[in-house]
Design a protein around this motif. Structure first.
Motif, PDB file in Angstrom:
ATOM      1  N   ARG A  14      -9.054 -20.750  -5.076  1.00 31.63           N
ATOM      2  CA  ARG A  14      -7.881 -20.798  -5.965  1.00 31.63           C
ATOM      3  C   ARG A  14      -7.916 -22.022  -6.865  1.00 31.63           C
ATOM      4  O   ARG A  14      -7.646 -21.935  -8.074  1.00 31.63           O
ATOM      5  CB  ARG A  14      -6.599 -20.802  -5.123  1.00 31.63           C
TER       6      ARG A  14
ATOM      7  N   GLN B  28     -11.199  -9.496  -9.049  1.00 29.29           N
ATOM      8  CA  GLN B  28     -10.676  -8.885 -10.277  1.00 29.29           C
ATOM      9  C   GLN B  28     -10.193  -9.922 -11.290  1.00 29.29           C
ATOM     10  O   GLN B  28      -9.827  -9.578 -12.406  1.00 29.29           O
ATOM     11  CB  GLN B  28      -9.510  -7.945  -9.929  1.00 29.29           C
ATOM     12  N   LYS B  29     -10.188 -11.190 -10.903  1.00 27.18           N
ATOM     13  CA  LYS B  29      -9.652 -12.232 -11.773  1.00 27.18           C
ATOM     14  C   LYS B  29     -10.699 -12.710 -12.782  1.00 27.18           C
ATOM     15  O   LYS B  29     -11.898 -12.712 -12.494  1.00 27.18           O
ATOM     16  CB  LYS B  29      -9.181 -13.430 -10.929  1.00 27.18           C
TER      17      LYS B  29
ATOM     18  N   ARG C 251      -9.216  -9.029  -4.082  1.00 29.97           N
ATOM     19  CA  ARG C 251      -8.231  -9.314  -5.142  1.00 29.97           C
ATOM     20  C   ARG C 251      -8.773 -10.348  -6.121  1.00 29.97           C
ATOM     21  O   ARG C 251      -8.631 -10.198  -7.341  1.00 29.97           O
ATOM     22  CB  ARG C 251      -6.923  -9.810  -4.521  1.00 29.97           C
ATOM     23  N   TYR C 252      -9.389 -11.401  -5.585  1.00 37.03           N
ATOM     24  CA  TYR C 252      -9.914 -12.454  -6.455  1.00 37.03           C
ATOM     25  C   TYR C 252     -11.031 -11.938  -7.346  1.00 37.03           C
ATOM     26  O   TYR C 252     -11.217 -12.433  -8.467  1.00 37.03           O
ATOM     27  CB  TYR C 252     -10.427 -13.628  -5.598  1.00 37.03           C
TER      28      TYR C 252
ATOM     29  N   LEU D 140     -10.314 -21.812  -9.848  1.00 37.33           N
ATOM     30  CA  LEU D 140      -9.764 -21.056 -10.977  1.00 37.33           C
ATOM     31  C   LEU D 140      -8.700 -21.858 -11.709  1.00 37.33           C
ATOM     32  O   LEU D 140      -8.633 -21.836 -12.943  1.00 37.33           O
ATOM     33  CB  LEU D 140      -9.202 -19.726 -10.482  1.00 37.33           C
TER      34      LEU D 140
END
Length: 305
Positions: free
Chosen positions: A247, A274-275, A271-272, A250
């Motif tokens: 996190r 897709q960032k 989930r990450y 990013l």
């Protein structure tokens, strides 16, 4: 060039008086350009909130704090450790660029300002055999192309990454969650810490004798991410510090690499993935394809360590 011992002592005195997050203190000191002048009431132009915070800091400094801080610095320097404050020109540029930088770091070993390549390799303490092998392979291959490997000296993935970098003749930096003079944590990595200080650096942002505390390790992740151009997460649960570093990477605008195995086992990794700024990797070649823009083009992103 390092600033004067008195300037460094004034930084420590202001940090000691900090009522809130130390990164806010770092910002005020850096913006003022001098901790000594700040203590003397000479404030550079600041917005109202920053000025209020600066005045609160100065008011909280106890009599004799600067002198005690100077004695502390001299004691630590005598043990072969360097202090680098946010006012020093050789404060690492990568770290200088993140919003939550620490006001100072202690360094045993050497941070090479000419070295402009650094990638963090992180993961769980409860690493699988496959995970440790993956971390070691990545560290060896990063070292082979002149990239400094950053990790946190913890058991598991961190230990595998540091050891492989050293064994392949590369540079590695350990960012620790204790004071620079405190006993090595974990204790079994004391010899490894010694090797790292000889062929890289051990870095701490805490008071020199600070013991390991739970609250220290998220702060350590800030510095690990800040020092690096990007972070590779090898194995990490949803509650792991490595997930927190993902996190932070990013937030810092750094490249985040997630090993493909993570996506099979961890919903947070799915989930990450897709960032923006996240790349799923399987081999070193997948990382290598991004290294040119991360570590070879300093005019786009200064990465000095």
């Amino acid at each position: 060039m390092a600033v004067s011992l008195r300037e460094q002592a004034a930084v420590l005195a202001l940090v000691e008086a900090s009522p809130r997050e130390w990164f806010r203190t770092a910002a005020v000191i850096a913006d003022n350009g001098s901790a000594v002048r700040l203590l003397e009431g000479e404030l550079a132009p600041m917005d109202v909130k920053q000025r209020d915070y600066a005045e609160q800091l100065v008011a909280g400094v106890r009599p004799g704090s600067v002198e005690r801080a100077q004695a502390l610095i001299e004691r630590v320097l005598a043990q072969g450790v360097e202090l680098i404050t946010v006012l020093d020109e050789h404060y690492p540029l990568n770290l200088q660029l993140v919003y939550n930088r620490p006001p100072f770091i202690w360094v045993r070993g050497r941070l090479e300002s000419a070295s402009m390549r650094a990638i963090a390799v992180v993961g769980t303490r409860q690493a699988s055999t496959e995970g440790r092998a993956t971390a070691a392979r990545l560290a060896r291959e990063l070292s082979g192309v002149g990239v400094t490997v950053i990790s946190g000296l913890a058991r598991g993935i961190d230990t595998a990454a540091h050891t492989a970098a050293l064994d392949s003749g590369g540079r590695t930096v350990a960012v620790i969650g204790t004071g620079i003079l405190a006993p090595t944590y974990p204790a079994e990595n004391a010899d490894l810490a010694g090797r790292i200080s000889e062929h890289g650096a051990v870095v701490s942002q805490f008071w020199p004798d600070a013991p390991p505390r739970r609250t220290n390790f998220p702060l350590r992740n800030v510095v690990m991410s800040g020092l690096a151009a990007g972070t590779v997460v090898v194995e990490a649960s949803a509650t792991s510090g490595a997930k927190m570093q993902a996190r932070l990477a990013l937030e810092h605008g750094k490249q985040l690499f997630l090993h493909e195995q993570l996506l099979k086992d961890q919903d947070w990794a799915k989930r990450y993935a897709q960032k923006p700024g996240v790349k799923v990797v399987r081999t070193f070649d997948d990382v290598l394809s991004s290294l040119a823009t991360l570590v070879d083009v300093p005019q786009q992103l200064p990465l000095a360590l």
